[in-house]
Every structure is written in structure tokens, then in C-alpha cells.
Scaffold this motif. Structure first.
Motif, short mmCIF file in Angstrom:
data_model
loop_
_atom_site.label_atom_id
_atom_site.label_comp_id
_atom_site.label_asym_id
_atom_site.label_seq_id
_atom_site.Cartn_x
_atom_site.Cartn_y
_atom_site.Cartn_z
N THR A 54 -82.87 56.39 -6.28
CA THR A 54 -81.11 56.46 -6.53
C THR A 54 -81.38 57.01 -8.04
O THR A 54 -80.38 57.23 -7.92
N ASP A 55 -82.15 56.27 -8.61
CA ASP A 55 -81.54 56.77 -9.99
C ASP A 55 -81.61 58.49 -9.92
O ASP A 55 -83.18 59.38 -10.20
N LYS A 56 -80.98 59.93 -9.95
CA LYS A 56 -80.89 61.31 -10.27
C LYS A 56 -82.00 61.37 -11.75
O LYS A 56 -82.39 62.63 -11.47
N SER A 57 -81.49 60.83 -12.66
CA SER A 57 -82.49 61.08 -13.77
C SER A 57 -83.89 60.73 -13.44
O SER A 57 -84.90 61.92 -13.84
N GLN A 58 -84.80 60.15 -12.70
CA GLN A 58 -86.12 60.27 -12.53
C GLN A 58 -86.22 60.81 -11.30
O GLN A 58 -87.09 60.94 -11.49
N GLN A 59 -85.28 61.39 -10.48
CA GLN A 59 -85.60 62.40 -9.55
C GLN A 59 -85.88 63.81 -10.44
O GLN A 59 -86.98 64.07 -9.91
N ASN A 60 -85.29 64.16 -11.25
CA ASN A 60 -85.13 65.60 -11.85
C ASN A 60 -86.79 65.03 -12.82
O ASN A 60 -87.28 66.65 -13.14
N PHE A 61 -86.87 64.25 -13.29
CA PHE A 61 -88.17 63.90 -13.60
C PHE A 61 -89.33 63.95 -12.76
O PHE A 61 -90.68 64.97 -13.47
N SER A 62 -89.38 63.34 -11.52
CA SER A 62 -90.59 63.85 -11.01
C SER A 62 -90.13 66.01 -10.42
O SER A 62 -91.34 66.54 -10.23
N ASN A 63 -89.00 66.03 -10.50
CA ASN A 63 -88.69 68.04 -10.10
C ASN A 63 -89.18 68.44 -11.98
O ASN A 63 -89.53 69.94 -11.11
N MET A 64 -88.83 67.99 -12.64
CA MET A 64 -89.69 68.85 -14.20
C MET A 64 -90.84 69.13 -13.83
O MET A 64 -91.61 69.68 -14.58
N LEU A 65 -91.72 67.64 -13.34
CA LEU A 65 -93.48 67.78 -13.61
C LEU A 65 -93.41 68.87 -12.29
O LEU A 65 -94.62 69.48 -12.85
N TYR A 66 -93.24 69.14 -11.16
CA TYR A 66 -93.82 69.59 -9.90
C TYR A 66 -92.84 71.35 -10.93
O TYR A 66 -94.03 71.95 -10.55
N TYR A 67 -92.25 71.59 -11.68
CA TYR A 67 -91.51 72.83 -11.75
C TYR A 67 -92.60 73.19 -13.27
O TYR A 67 -92.85 73.91 -13.16
N GLN A 68 -92.94 72.42 -13.80
CA GLN A 68 -94.52 72.74 -14.82
C GLN A 68 -95.28 72.82 -14.45
O GLN A 68 -95.59 74.31 -14.73
N PHE A 93 -116.66 71.58 -2.69
CA PHE A 93 -115.75 70.89 -2.48
C PHE A 93 -114.04 70.29 -3.06
O PHE A 93 -114.40 71.37 -3.75
N LEU A 94 -113.65 70.50 -1.98
CA LEU A 94 -112.57 70.61 -2.60
C LEU A 94 -111.95 69.52 -3.72
O LEU A 94 -112.34 68.12 -3.73
N VAL A 95 -110.95 69.90 -4.36
CA VAL A 95 -110.50 68.51 -5.25
C VAL A 95 -109.21 68.65 -5.64
O VAL A 95 -108.31 69.50 -5.35
N TRP A 96 -107.96 67.64 -5.00
CA TRP A 96 -106.99 67.35 -5.86
C TRP A 96 -107.02 66.93 -7.36
O TRP A 96 -107.70 65.82 -7.76
N GLY A 97 -106.81 67.19 -8.50
CA GLY A 97 -106.21 67.21 -9.54
C GLY A 97 -105.17 66.38 -10.21
O GLY A 97 -104.16 66.20 -10.07
N GLU A 98 -105.46 65.18 -10.37
CA GLU A 98 -103.86 64.07 -10.07
C GLU A 98 -103.68 63.38 -11.87
O GLU A 98 -105.00 62.99 -12.80
N MET A 99 -103.09 64.57 -11.96
CA MET A 99 -102.38 63.06 -13.28
C MET A 99 -102.05 61.96 -13.66
O MET A 99 -101.61 61.07 -13.19
N PRO A 100 -102.69 60.99 -14.76
CA PRO A 100 -102.71 59.53 -15.05
C PRO A 100 -101.23 59.65 -14.64
O PRO A 100 -100.33 59.81 -15.50
N SER A 101 -100.50 58.11 -14.57
CA SER A 101 -99.55 57.82 -14.36
C SER A 101 -98.70 56.63 -15.57
O SER A 101 -99.74 56.23 -16.15
N CYS A 102 -97.69 57.00 -16.01
CA CYS A 102 -96.99 56.22 -16.90
C CYS A 102 -96.59 54.81 -15.79
O CYS A 102 -96.61 54.55 -15.22
N PHE A 103 -96.38 53.67 -17.04
CA PHE A 103 -95.82 52.68 -15.38
C PHE A 103 -94.28 52.14 -16.52
O PHE A 103 -93.82 50.56 -16.56
N GLN A 104 -94.03 52.59 -17.15
CA GLN A 104 -92.04 52.03 -17.63
C GLN A 104 -92.08 54.12 -17.92
O GLN A 104 -92.65 54.75 -18.26
N TYR A 105 -91.05 53.70 -17.91
CA TYR A 105 -89.92 55.18 -18.14
C TYR A 105 -88.91 54.71 -18.57
O TYR A 105 -87.61 53.93 -19.20
N THR A 106 -89.42 55.78 -19.90
CA THR A 106 -88.48 56.29 -21.23
C THR A 106 -88.61 57.25 -21.35
O THR A 106 -88.94 58.09 -20.72
N ASP A 107 -87.83 57.78 -22.95
CA ASP A 107 -87.84 59.02 -23.43
C ASP A 107 -89.31 59.59 -23.47
O ASP A 107 -89.51 60.79 -23.41
#
Length: 569
Positions: free
Chosen positions: A399-413, A345-359
Motif C-alpha cells: 500500500t505504500d507508494k514510496s516503497q513501491q517507488n523504491f522497488s521501481n527504482m531498483l528495477y529501472y536502475q 548452467f543458468l543463474v539468477w543473480g539476486e541482490m541481498p535484502s535489507c530488513f528495515q526501510y529507511t533512507d
């Protein structure tokens, strides 16, 4: 030999002691005036408390016995499957360990803190309502709303002791290479000395056929790490006897020996790749028929009531025609992935999200993502990591480049930790080009508008439902397209529950809405798969195919006819 009913079937020792069961417990202060049944959180019925009161600090106390003979020449490890959110552990009133992160495991070597006979472990847990930590589907407002539910505070996965060697194995990472027919084994150990670890391999055929020895390797571990490669037997046209597939989920057991420490683990020989916009499993085109599964039970919340309940969910999903699940916003109990491995049985493992963006969002998500992937790396059933969902915790990503970079960071991590699997970077919408999958969410997809996907380019550079598919400045790179959320049809007599758009008032209405939409996804050949929302009702959300108690709302054979349909039918 692989065993069931152990906390970590994918990493176990023969000598272990469960600490699940009754613990002393209290809210706020270490008064220990209550009893709780571990590993169930105090908000659940099965804990024996079952209150929705909000308490940000809880305390646990448990007495356990150490036998002198068992500890001779050994190390004693105290292990926690998951504690939400921040834990301080004391053994006999001495600090033993701390951990921050509500979904991933930790352990402490308590050899020097225990004495022969009775010992006491005390755990202080802090779980505040901050929204810049991974919460998944746990509400942070003090009440349930929309698709956010009762929080989980404290211990919610198993607690146990393991008797390990004086120098012991901490982790085994197995990376199979199907094309080269070999496996790279990396071993992490407690000692910095140069020590030999011997790993022997044995096939565990899916059909219960005779197990076969596959060879062994010796690995010299120095400064806590070593690696080696095993060339597996070349079975040529009989490779189905060794490879992990949905039809024949064969496993390969590893028995690792370091001095007087012995650990059992396993992996599956299989590959996941992309070619010409299609996902391949073992070099063959894979069409994924996934069910969104949030892993909640009415009586026990995020903690499975028992191992049979885990197995039942997978079996029910397979009977409905699904070949996998997207474990939504939850790092699941390790036993779930074990049964997915065993049952094909296939599985997608998903990271639980936050709901506010800070450091804090970056630091906390990155830390737990690392521990998540490390814990579950060897499971062949997991073929995709989802690092973020629907821009949660990064609301301005369009539109926020820093948040795009956050998504990219998690992808590459995730890609740095695991080169063998696909990663969905921001599942649903406002995705960057740094993703292996273009994932669409469309609950507005109805029988009358399935033609909207005739021109896929317009969707990709526009919107599928109400949000832009791509973030600003991003380009589509030919990734496989999957409809990773759709449906969500409420079909329930509960007047207070909700689903997406109008409720279905009858079985006929439900089927007339579900079947044409699913047919369009299967037959269009523009999608590499789908994920239907969802497996079960969850509290106020009544759009499951099953009720919370797992009673089917629709005959399973009717659902199998829809979700299991082939292209040519």
C-alpha cells in the motif's frame, strides 16, 4: 587463455599474488593477538577461530613483499573480493582505501605507498547489526532464527595483489548482439589521456575444439573511457560453434592491451528476451528448471571451501535435472559464475535484502546493486537480476507508494545498467507492474490443490499462498509467470530442523508430495519455469535435497526423472 584457480577468471592479469592465508587478527582493538585464515570469516570453522560471539569491529594485519624489479614501470593494485561490511585499508600505516558494502569488490592503487621489500597492510572492518543495509540471510538479532543464519563479518572473499601497467584497464564491458552478430566493447581505464586499447578476440569452444581468432579492434580511450564494435564471423548454419547455449557453452576470450598493461576477460554470445509471455534464450523458448541455492557450507559459511566445492554444486544440480540456480540472497564468489559459464548452467543473480526501510536502505542497496551488476555483467550464465525478494526491506510495499517507488527504482536502475537481461522486481508477491517476470512463491502447493492454477487470472489478481501477488493499484502486463519458490519439504532425521509444512517421514512420502506438484508446473504450460527450494540444508533449515555436506538424501536419478521431465512425457 582462460584460467582456473584465480580470484576473477573473468578479469585477470598474469602477474598477481595471493594474500590469502594466515593473517594477524583481533576483535575490537588493533591488538593482533590472534591468527585467522583469510578469506574465511571468524564465525566459520575454516577461519581457525569459529566463534559465534558478536563483534562489530575486527582488525586484520598482513605482511607482504614487493620486489623492485616487478614494480618498475608498473602500478600495484591491492584487491578485495568482498569485505562485510565497512572497510578501512591502510598500507604501511597510511590510508589506502575505504569501502562500504558487504558483498561487492573494491581495490586500491598502492604504488605510492609501498617500498621495496617488506610492507604491511592493515584492515579495520565495522559490521554492526543495523537492518537497513543489505544483509541477505545473515541474522541481525544476535541468534539464528527461521531462515536467517550465522552472520559473516570481515573479509570473506579473496585478497590479492596485481601488477598492472602505469596506466591500466579498470573494467571491460562486453555487450553481445546476437541478431547483428557483433559485440560492443566498452573500456574503462585509469588515465584521462587519450590512449589506445587493442582488444583481440578468440573463440573458446565448449567441446575443447581448436580455438579460432575472431579479429581485433582498436579503441581510443579518452577521459577514462572508450568503446568499439567487433563484427563477428557470420557462421550462418554453423552458429552453434560460437553461440553460448546450455548444450554448448562456447565462450569468447578478450585479450586487452593498453601500453604495458594486459588483461584477459571473456563473454558469451547469447540473447535473453521475452515474446508472448515466454522467455527466449537465443530466440528459442526456454523452460527454466531452477534450484534455489543459498551458497552456504557448514565449515566455511558463505565462503566456498575451495573451487572444487563450487564446481561440485553445479554438477550435482545438473545431475538432479536442473538447468540453473537462483543464487538466493547472495552475491556469489566470481568463480561460481565462471563455472556456470563453462558448464552451461543458468543463474539468477539476486541482490541481498535489507530488513528495515529507511533512507539508508535506498542508498546502500542502490550502491551495491550497481557494483554487483558491473562486476558480473560479462557472465553469459546470468540471465536475470532479482532486485528484491518477498518485500524484505519494504514491508509496506502493498500500500505504500514510496516503497513501491523504491522497488521501481531498483528495477529501472538494473535495466539502465544492463539492457540485455530480465529483472524480477520483488520476487514472490506484492509486485509492481515494473518487472519483467511475474514471480510466485507458493509453499502451500500440494498434490491435492494443484488445480488452483487452472484460472491463473484469479491467482494474479488475488494470492498464490497468503500474500497478494500484486501491490495495490498495479496491473498485470502479460509478463512470463514462474513459480520461483515452492517445495521446501523437510526430509531429515534431525528433529530440531524445519521445512515448510509437514516433514516427510520416508522417501515414499517425500516423492509422493514432490512429484505431482512438479508435474503440474511442467505440464500446465502456464509457467515459464520453476525454482525448487532448495539445494542443501542450511543450519536449522533442513529442507535441502542435499545435506550440508552435499550428501544426497534422495537418489539423484529419481530427482532427475522429476525435475528434468519434458512437456510431452
Amino acid at each position: 587463455m582462460i584460467k582456473e584457480n584465480v580470484p576473477r577468471p573473468d578479469f585477470r592479469r598474469d602477474e598477481w599474488v595471493s594474500l590469502n592465508g594466515e593473517w594477524d587478527f583481533s576483535f575490537d582493538e588493533p591488538l593482533f593477538d590472534k591468527k585467522i585464515k583469510v578469506p574465511f570469516c571468524y564465525q566459520s570453522e575454516m577461519s581457525g577461530i569459529g566463534t559465534a560471539e558478536v563483534h562489530h569491529i575486527v582488525w586484520y594485519l598482513k605482511e607482504f613483499v614487493v620486489e623492485k624489479d616487478r614494480l618498475s614501470g608498473k602500478s600495484l593494485l591491492l584487491k578485495f573480493g568482498a569485505v562485510d561490511y565497512e572497510a578501512e585499508v591502510y598500507v604501511n600505516q597510511t590510508y589506502a582505501a575505504g569501502h562500504r558494502g558487504g558483498h561487492t569488490p573494491f581495490e586500491a592503487d598502492i604504488t605510492g605507498l609501498v617500498t621495496e621489500g617488506k610492507n604491511i597492510v592493515t584492515v579495520k572492518v565495522m559490521d554492526y547489526s543495523d537492518a537497513d543495509k543489505p544483509r541477505g540471510k545473515q541474522t541481525w538479532t544476535g541468534e539464528n532464527f527461521a531462515c536467517w543464519y550465522t552472520p559473516t563479518t570481515g573479509i570473506w572473499q579473496s585478497v590479492w595483489l596485481e601488477y598492472a601497467g602505469k596506466s591500466y584497464i579498470k573494467r571491460i564491458k562486453a555487450t553481445p548482439d546476437l541478431d547483428r552478430n557483433e559485440v560492443l566493447c566498452e573500456v574503462f581505464v585509469s588515465s584521462m589521456k587519450a590512449l589506445k586499447t587493442e582488444i583481440s578476440f578468440r573463440s573458446i569452444p565448449a567441446g575443447g575444439d581448436m580455438q579460432k581468432d575472431l579479429g581485433s579492434i582498436n579503441i581510443i580511450c579518452e577521459n577514462g573511457y572508450g568503446k568499439g564494435i567487433l563484427a563477428l564471423p557470420d557462421l550462418d548454419v554453423r552458429r552453434e560453434e560460437l553461440i553460448w547455449t546450455l548444450a554448448k557453452p562456447n565462450l569468447i576470450e578478450m585479450q586487452a592491451l593498453l601500453l604495458n598493461d594486459q588483461v584477459y576477460s571473456y563473454f558469451g554470445l547469447r540473447s535473453v528476451s521475452v515474446s508472448n509471455g515466454r522467455i527466449l534464450l537465443n530466440g528459442e523458448v526456454l523452460y527454466q528448471r531452477l534450484i534455489l541455492d543459498q551458497g552456504y557450507w557448514k565449515e566455511s559459511l558463505l565462503t566456498p571451501p575451495d573451487e572444487e566445492a563450487i564446481k561440485e554444486d553445479i554438477i550435482l544440480a545438473k545431475k538432479m535435472g536442473f538447468n540453473g540456480a537462483r543464487k538466493h540472497q547472495k552475491v556469489e564468489d566470481p568463480r561460481y559464475y565462471y563455472w556456470a559459464d563453462r558448464l552451461g548452467f543458468l543463474v539468477w543473480g539476486e541482490m541481498p535484502s535489507c530488513f528495515q526501510y529507511t533512507d539508508n536502505t535506498l542508498e546502500r542497496t542502490s550502491g551495491e546493486l550497481t557494483e554487483f551488476i558491473q562486476r558480473d555483467y560479462n557472465h553469459p550464465s546470468i540471465i536475470t537480476w532479482v532486485t528484491a525478494n518477498e518485500s524484505w526491506g519494504m514491508r509496506n510495499i502493498r500500500t505504500d507508494k514510496s516503497q513501491q517507488n523504491f522497488s521501481n527504482m531498483l528495477y529501472y536502475q538494473a535495466k539502465a545498467l544492463d539492457k540485455t537481461r530480465l529483472v524480477s522486481g520483488n520476487d514472490g508477491w506484492e509486485q509492481t507492474e515494473h518487472t519483467d517476470i511475474l514471480a510466485l512463491h507458493d509453499y502451500e502447493l500440494m498434490p491435492e490443490n494443484t488445480g488452483k492454477y487452472d484460472c491463473m487470472e484469479e491467482i494474479i489478481y488475488g494470492l498464490a499462498e497468503r500474500r497478494m501477488v500484486l501491490a495495490e493499484g498495479q496491473k498485470y502486463g502479460g509478463q512470463p509467470v514462474l513459480m520461483t519458490e515452492y517445495g521446501g519439504i523437510a526430509f531429515s532425521s534431525d528433529e530440531t530442523g524445519w521445512g515448510y509444512y509437514n516433514k516427510a517421514g520416508s522417501l515414499e512420502e517425500f516423492m509422493n508430495r514432490l512429484e505431482p506438484v512438479t508435474d503440474s508446473l511442467i505440464k500446465s504450460r502456464k509457467f515459464s519455469g520453476f525454482c525448487y527450494t532448495q539445494l542443501t540444508d542450511v543450519m536449522q533449515e533442513t529442507n535441502g535435497l542435499l545435506k550440508e555436506d552435499r550428501t544426497p538424501k534422495v537418489p539423484l536419478e529419481l530427482l532427475e526423472r522429476i525435475f528434468g521431465k519434458k512437456y510431452y512425457e
